[in-house]
Scaffold this motif. Structure first.
Motif, PDB file in Angstrom:
ATOM      1  N   ARG D  35       0.838  -1.188   0.000  1.00  0.00           N
ATOM      2  CA  ARG D  35       0.000   0.000   0.000  1.00  0.00           C
ATOM      3  C   ARG D  35       0.878   1.245   0.000  1.00  0.00           C
ATOM      4  N   ALA D  36       1.977   1.160   0.754  1.00  0.00           N
ATOM      5  CA  ALA D  36       2.879   2.317   0.822  1.00  0.00           C
ATOM      6  C   ALA D  36       3.469   2.615  -0.551  1.00  0.00           C
ATOM      7  N   THR D  37       3.944   1.565  -1.228  1.00  0.00           N
ATOM      8  CA  THR D  37       4.501   1.834  -2.556  1.00  0.00           C
ATOM      9  C   THR D  37       3.405   2.322  -3.485  1.00  0.00           C
ATOM     10  N   GLY D  38       2.194   1.786  -3.283  1.00  0.00           N
ATOM     11  CA  GLY D  38       1.076   2.258  -4.091  1.00  0.00           C
ATOM     12  C   GLY D  38       0.872   3.745  -3.918  1.00  0.00           C
ATOM     13  N   LYS D  39       0.909   4.172  -2.671  1.00  0.00           N
ATOM     14  CA  LYS D  39       0.726   5.595  -2.373  1.00  0.00           C
ATOM     15  C   LYS D  39       1.832   6.407  -3.030  1.00  0.00           C
ATOM     16  N   LEU D  40       3.039   5.876  -2.884  1.00  0.00           N
ATOM     17  CA  LEU D  40       4.193   6.563  -3.450  1.00  0.00           C
ATOM     18  C   LEU D  40       4.014   6.700  -4.957  1.00  0.00           C
ATOM     19  N   ARG D  41       3.517   5.606  -5.541  1.00  0.00           N
ATOM     20  CA  ARG D  41       3.320   5.632  -6.985  1.00  0.00           C
ATOM     21  C   ARG D  41       2.294   6.676  -7.379  1.00  0.00           C
ATOM     22  N   VAL D  42       1.192   6.694  -6.629  1.00  0.00           N
ATOM     23  CA  VAL D  42       0.139   7.654  -6.954  1.00  0.00           C
ATOM     24  C   VAL D  42       0.671   9.067  -6.832  1.00  0.00           C
ATOM     25  N   SER D  43       1.425   9.307  -5.737  1.00  0.00           N
ATOM     26  CA  SER D  43       1.907  10.685  -5.574  1.00  0.00           C
ATOM     27  C   SER D  43       2.937  11.016  -6.646  1.00  0.00           C
ATOM     28  N   ALA D  44       3.745  10.026  -7.015  1.00  0.00           N
ATOM     29  CA  ALA D  44       4.700  10.270  -8.097  1.00  0.00           C
ATOM     30  C   ALA D  44       3.964  10.601  -9.385  1.00  0.00           C
ATOM     31  N   LEU D  45       2.888   9.846  -9.618  1.00  0.00           N
ATOM     32  CA  LEU D  45       2.097  10.051 -10.832  1.00  0.00           C
ATOM     33  C   LEU D  45       1.495  11.450 -10.847  1.00  0.00           C
ATOM     34  N   VAL D  46       0.923  11.844  -9.685  1.00  0.00           N
ATOM     35  CA  VAL D  46       0.307  13.175  -9.603  1.00  0.00           C
ATOM     36  C   VAL D  46       1.367  14.244  -9.848  1.00  0.00           C
ATOM     37  N   THR D  47       2.558  14.036  -9.253  1.00  0.00           N
ATOM     38  CA  THR D  47       3.631  15.015  -9.443  1.00  0.00           C
ATOM     39  C   THR D  47       4.002  15.109 -10.925  1.00  0.00           C
TER      40      THR D  47
END
Lengths: 247, 433, 304, 351
Positions: D35-47
């Motif tokens: 889930r943490a990497t998922g979050k990281l991915r989402v935030s990376a994507l948004v960035t």
């Protein structure tokens, strides 16, 4: 009106390059019946299953599923008629995780499969999938990719996928090979129980005579591509000729 | 997450500030930056080598003699291969860094780049793309063609044939299957029908560009025995056609007219037998009448020193035409500007009507931004002077004879021709070793 | 009409002859390595370039021209032997162990495409960008008039020459030990490894042999074509078409398909020029529609 | 399985509770980092998306290149989708080119409705894919690759031959002047097109992600793994592929339409096999997933620009070398690099 039997095979013939693999086989499975097939390797048992599921086409003879002729139909069409199959060597998707196999099989049996916006993990089938996982004691492996799980678990997953299709007739090719002998009986008990509870007819190929004696309604003995004996397990298994040929 | 955002912000800031820093502009730049776009890879690569070698020589010469009003030219060389999308991308990315872009051989690339040049207000000179489709659009402000439509090339050949070989009554063609090959066939036959009424058109074959295999085509035309076979193959294709034609004795049977034959380079000129008609694509430096000209002699020697080759193909000259047009435009604009360094738009305005001096004589840039250049046609002859064939019986067709007047399409210009025009064709010049 | 048919057929056979050499190399590499070699056209091009260079060098050195023809064969073998093993060992071999198979196919297609790009630029750096001319090699052997049309003897000779290559290849595969090992590896690499066949060596060998054949095609074609940058890109697509029509790994089938494509092309030039460039692809489409595994390909039964 | 499917009440109850226990035991530690990497991915994507949205302001002259990256990425996404089923389309230039030529043909009719043209481009791609797909999806492996190649080459040759209609090798000039009915100047049009394209990428990306998570989308991967089992589940693998093929045709057509609108020109080269290989390279460089091909397209674009600038004479060598390195050492592509590194570091630590 009497309902047609789950499976009727009449006078099937098939040869591979001059070798008669199946010779004049006729066999009927009644609705709700559990039939075991025994015989030595090469007796034509798997070939028979392959013909019933459309993988091979008999040269002569008829096969009817619930009264509907299936000769010439593709495996897919036969599956759609409610015939599920599990394989001797598990046919699973090595890179996918365990639970998704069942989700997919479950979705395949339901309407809405082609809807691109309905998730694989749909709430309609979630409950069933979890039950199946638990039933086959696969729940601890749910999120593992199947290339890493033990052979016995793969085998179970293969059977579980067949069951997830909610079939009317299920064909199991050595369902317990690869499963440890300690688990074998327990698994079969629950499996057959489940089949009977749902009224699913079944054919299973088996080498373990204990399993056959305990779970089959009838036994068909195959010798060299033909049916040698059919009858109740007690009668057939105690027949000395059968013992000579098979055991 | 936080770190990523800060990083992003930092990068963003740097990128925002980046371009605005050091933006102060001098009245007179340290150098006039140009980009020369030509094929370095793929089958078009035959164009690139001679273009770059010749451009370097010309630019060295200009810079040695003080550049443009003291400003040297600084060139970068860009690959034209990769299709029009890549060329538009390249063009846009070059736009911020250079004062002018020269070159392009593919008409498709020119069609794609033209509106972008107009959009970005960037001086652009098309040196080798001559597809007729390029000359049908509306007037440009920033784009100049230093090569006229391929129709002029076809028309010159038709005039040459009609003048020199009036007995050629049946005509067939082997032309590459793309815009240039189609144009050449279309305009050549149109002109022939006007100049020699009664001429018969035979089979027109259009094998794929860069197919390099003409055995079947030659066999088929052998059976047909036309008086003249027109071919606008070039590069490796024309070398292949000549090799196969020689071996199959096709050259003895029909007269061949190669409108772009010199673009096969030195190898094509080595392989070709005597008596084959050649067009020069508006640039022929081995011109017997002009090779004695000290400027050309010096260039040919310098080119040979650098490349161990002779500049037989048009590319060494066509790129120079563009470079010298740019120089002439700047010089005229500086003059008009009272000696001050001009803006790009001043240059664009000054270019119209300017006379550009080159090794092969001077030419004018017309009001429609197309250079009014002559075309040279001749017949191949092997001599002891060079290890390859040169032009004999060369005729230099003045621009006014082959180019439609401004505002008229080449098609209607040719359609309005009569055999009477042949009387005005200059007399051919015999080759003297 | 009949004359035209005859000369179209002869022209088709001559162009089919060189096409066969290239395509059979491609087919061989696919048969043994299961690699669809995009860089194959580059081997053809390099063979052609080297042959053209040899012609001009030896011709300039004053060697009698008739002695130079065998030189074409020698140079092709040399080209294949030098670049084949290097490319197979250094750039391709690692990919044979990639699993699953479909992933491996993707990766190998890309790897050979990358090799193609590198070789394309490499040719440019080595041979320059100007077209080469093989000093009249095409015409030296004279011409023969068949059905009223002159054909060069050189190109006519290519037909039996390719036939000989086909024959030698077949003899090699069926009569020699190495040849039989090659077939064994093509059938099943794992099983043949257990039977003592040195699979790795066979892979390198067949890749080299394929490269030699492609280079030979290029060398023999060079007198007739304009040898210039970019000839490989067209050739590779054409030989893909041949191999697909024949069925992958089918040697005699490749010969039939090459002739089919060659003759179809020259027939279209004579009778239906509008289809000349499309004909190979149209034939390929039609054949694959009717016979998905190609004219001579065989369906492999999947086992369950 | 409905109620009668459970063996007995007691058993079923037991199963459920054990299931829950099992989930509680095994899932939580495993899913937490995911889930943490998922979050990281989402935030990376948004960035990344925010960064993209700001690009035309950060570096206005490069808006065009960004648009092309998105266009090529979209078409590459189509190729990547088929790669999930283990199939390489060596002829996706067909759809890319079709999209472009559709825009070129219809631009004079709707010069100011670029959005409509893009959708038409995608639609024509999908229709062509549906027709060609009817028989192409029966093939696998190299045959699938080569049939695609053959069809795109036929289209290429036909375009070259139909000189009078399509301009032959010269191609056609595309004059789209506006997107939603308003005429825009060239600069403003470029920016507007970029934003429309970015918006389309987001919408199409989300829709595609939905599809990939649907049973049919999941089935694609199963085709790569073991196609025959899918048939035994009563599902047609060919039909799964056809659906994916049509979607990928739409993406290819849409990408081509965007590129044609941005470039202002289409040419038969768009259909040539080398264009197809670019799309495959983009898909493989980027790696699986919806974001991968866009990373791949960016990487490819960056590479070819850098190579053209600094190695103008031998950019193909550089490109070839990079492709070899990526498929050799980062097999899962650019988007898979974190996983590749994690696996590598794990292995290293174990040693």
């Amino acid at each position: 009106m009497k309902a047609a039997p789950a499976l009727e095979a009449e006078h099937l013939f098939l040869s591979f390059g001059g070798v008669q693999a199946v010779r004049d086989v006729s066999l009927t499975v009644a609705t709700g019946e559990v039939l075991a097939i025994i015989g030595q390797n090469g007796a034509g048992k798997s070939t028979f299953l392959n013909m019933c599921t459309g993988y091979l086409r008999p040269e002569r003879g008829a096969i009817r599923i619930a009264g509907c002729s299936i000769v010439g139909l593709k495996p897919r069409a036969i599956a759609r008629l409610g015939v599920a199959r599990a394989f001797q060597h598990p046919q699973i998707f090595p890179q996918r995780c365990v639970i998704d196999h069942l989700r997919f099989a479950s979705a395949a049996a339901r309407p809405g499969f082609w809807n691109p916006f309905r998730p694989l993990n749909s709430p309609q089938s979630a409950q069933d999938v979890l039950q199946l996982l638990a039933f086959f004691a696969l729940d601890k492996l749910a999120d593992q990719p199947v290339r890493g799980i033990p052979e016995g678990a793969r085998k179970l997953l293969d059977v579980a996928m067949a069951l997830a299709l909610e079939p009317k007739l299920i064909l199991l090719d050595e369902p317990t090979s690869g499963v440890s002998s300690a688990e074998k009986l327990g698994l079969m008990t629950r499996l057959v129980h489940a089949l009977r509870a749902r009224g699913v007819s079944a054919i299973f190929v088996e080498h373990d005579m204990d399993v056959v004696a305990r779970f089959a309604d009838r036994v068909a003995v195959w010798v060299e591509g033909a049916i040698f004996r059919v009858g109740s397990p007690e009668d057939v298994l105690s027949d000395p000729e059968v013992k000579e040929h098979v055991l | 997450m936080k770190r990523i955002s800060w990083l992003t912000a930092g990068v963003t800031l740097a990128l925002l500030l980046g371009p605005s820093m050091g933006h102060a502009q001098e009245a007179k730049p340290k150098a006039l930056k140009i980009a020369i776009v030509t094929f370095f890879s793929g089958s078009g690569a035959v164009v690139g080598g001679p273009t770059v070698d010749s451009a370097k020589l010309a630019i060295e010469g200009i810079n040695k003699s003080g550049g443009i009003d003291g400003v040297p030219i600084e060139a970068q060389y860009v690959d034209e291969s990769g299709g029009s999308t890549k060329q538009v991308a390249e063009f846009r990315s070059l736009a911020g860094h250079v004062d002018a872009i020269l070159g392009y051989a593919s008409s498709a690339d020119c069609l794609a780049v033209e509106p972008v040049a107009e959009e970005l207000h960037l001086l652009t000179f098309f040196s080798d793309c001559d597809g007729d489709a390029l000359f049908k659009g509306q007037a440009n402000e920033w784009v100049f063609h230093t090569i006229p439509s391929d129709a002029t090339n076809a028309l010159a050949m038709a005039l040459y044939v009609a003048k020199m070989y009036p007995h050629a009554k049946t005509i067939a063609g082997i032309n590459p299957d793309y815009a240039f090959g189609r144009d050449e066939w279309k305009y050549f036959t149109l002109a022939m029908q006007k100049l020699e009424p009664g001429v018969k058109l035979g089979t027109a074959l259009f094998p794929a560009l860069f197919s390099g295999q003409y055995t079947s085509e030659l066999s088929r035309l052998q059976g047909e025995r036309p008086d003249l076979i027109l071919s606008s193959t070039w590069g490796g294709d024309v070398v292949a056609l000549i090799q196969q034609g020689v071996a199959q004795s096709a050259f003895g049977q029909s007269l061949f007219a190669l409108t772009a034959g010199t673009e096969g380079g030195i190898e094509a000129m080595k392989a070709v037998p005597d008596g084959v008609l050649f067009g020069a694509e508006h640039g022929y430096l081995m011109h017997p009448g002009k090779i004695g000209n000290p400027e050309i002699a010096e260039f040919v020697a310098a080119y040979h020193d650098r490349t161990h080759e002779y500049p037989v193909s048009p590319y060494p000259f066509t790129i120079q035409r563009a470079i010298f047009a740019l120089v002439a435009g700047y010089q005229a604009a500086i003059k008009a500007n009272g000696g001050h360094w001009p803006s790009a738009s001043d240059v664009a305005h000054s270019l119209v009507g300017v006379h550009v001096t080159t090794m092969l004589g001077s030419f004018e840039i017309r009001s429609d931004h197309v250079a009014a250049v002559p075309e040279m046609d001749g017949v191949s002859v092997h001599s002891s002077t060079y290890p390859f064939a040169v032009f004999n019986k060369i005729i230099e067709f003045p621009a006014s004879m082959i180019m439609a007047p401004v505002g008229q399409s080449e098609e209607s210009f040719i359609a309005g021709m009569t055999p009477a025009v042949l009387a005005n064709v200059p007399t051919p010049r015999e080759y003297e070793p | 009409m009949l004359d035209q048919l005859v000369s179209a057929t002869i022209d088709g056979l001559t162009s089919g002859a060189t096409l066969f050499l290239v395509a059979v190399g491609l087919s061989l590499i696919f048969g043994v390595l299961r690699v669809l070699n995009v860089a194959h056209g580059s081997f053809y091009a390099i063979g052609a370039f080297m042959a053209a260079v040899v012609w001009s060098l030896l011709g300039a050195a004053g060697l009698p021209s008739l002695l130079i023809y065998p030189g074409l064969v020698v140079i092709a073998i040399a080209v294949g032997i030098v670049i084949g093993p290097i490319i197979e060992r250094c750039l391709l071999h690692w990919s044979f162990s990639v699993e699953p198979q479909s992933r491996r196919e993707v990766i190998q297609l890309l790897a050979t495409y990358a090799i193609f790009l590198i070789l394309e630029d490499g040719q440019k750096l080595v041979f320059g960008t100007q077209p080469y001319y093989s000093g009249g090699a095409l015409g030296l052997l004279g011409t023969t008039r068949i059905a009223g049309i002159l054909h060069t003897n050189y190109q006519l000779l290519l037909i039996p020459l390719s036939g000989i290559v086909l024959l030698l290849l077949r003899l090699f595969l069926s009569k020699t030990r190495s040849g039989r090992c090659l077939i064994a590896v093509a059938e099943d690499a794992e099983v043949s490894a257990t039977m003592g066949v040195r699979v790795t060596r066979m892979q390198t060998f067949s890749f080299t042999l394929g490269a030699v054949l492609a280079a030979l095609g290029g060398a023999l074609a060079s007198p007739a074509i304009g040898v210039t940058i970019g000839i490989g890109a067209d050739m590779v697509v054409l030989s893909f078409a041949v191999v697909a029509i024949a069925g992958l790994g089918q040697i005699e089938g490749t010969a039939v398909a090459s002739i089919l494509i060659g003759v179809a092309h020259s027939l279209t030039v004579f009778f239906l020029p509008i289809l000349d460039t499309v004909s190979p692809y149209l034939i390929m489409l039609l054949v694959l529609l009717v016979r998905p595994m190609g004219l001579f390909g065989m369906q492999r039964q999947r086992s369950i | 399985m409905a109620a009668e499917g459970s063996p007995t009440e007691a058993e079923s109850h037991h199963e459920h509770s054990s299931m829950r226990n099992a989930l509680a035991e095994t899932a939580s530690p495993r899913q937490a980092p995911m889930r943490a990497t998922g979050k990281l991915r989402v935030s990376a994507l948004v960035t990344i998306l925010a960064f993209c949205a700001a690009l035309p302001f950060i570096s206005p002259p490069d808006t065009f290149e960004f648009t092309i990256v998105l266009a090529v990425g979209l078409a590459g996404l189509g190729v990547a989708l088929l790669l999930e089923a283990g199939l390489i389309s060596f002829g996706h230039a067909l759809f890319y080119g079709m999209g472009g030529y559709t825009v070129a043909a219809l631009a004079p009719v709707f010069p100011r409705f670029g959005i409509l043209l893009l959708l038409f481009g995608g639609g024509v791609g999908a229709i062509v894919a549906a027709i060609a797909g009817l028989f192409i999806v029966r093939y696998r492996g190299v045959f699938f690759a080569m049939l695609n190649l053959a069809i795109s080459m036929v289209a290429y040759s036909v375009l070259l031959k139909s000189y009078a209609i399509s301009g032959g090798s010269d191609g056609m000039v595309v004059q789209v002047q506006g997107l939603v009915g308003q005429a825009l100047g060239p600069g403003a049009f470029g920016r507007a097109l970029f934003y429309v394209c970015l918006g389309s990428v987001i919408v199409l990306g989300v829709l595609l992600q939905c599809y990939r998570r649907s049973p049919a989308g999941w089935g694609l991967g199963a085709i790569e793994d073991r196609e025959i089992r899918i048939e035994y589940l009563g599902v047609s693998a060919n039909r799964l592929l056809l659906q994916a093929y049509v979607i990928s045709g739409f993406l290819g057509g849409f990408g081509g339409a965007v590129a044609a609108s941005a470039v202002g020109h289409v040419a038969p080269d768009d259909f040539f096999w080398t264009t197809s290989t670019v799309l495959v390279v983009v898909a493989v460089l980027g790696g699986r997933g919806v974001v991968g091909p866009f990373l791949g397209a960016a990487l490819y674009e960056l590479l070819s620009i850098a190579a053209a600038r600094y190695l103008s004479n031998s950019w193909e060598i550089l490109l070839g070398a990079v492709i070899l390195l990526v498929i050799r050492f980062a097999r899962e592509g650019f988007a898979g690099l974190p996983d590749t590194w994690r696996a590598a570091s794990l292995q290293w630590r174990r040693q």
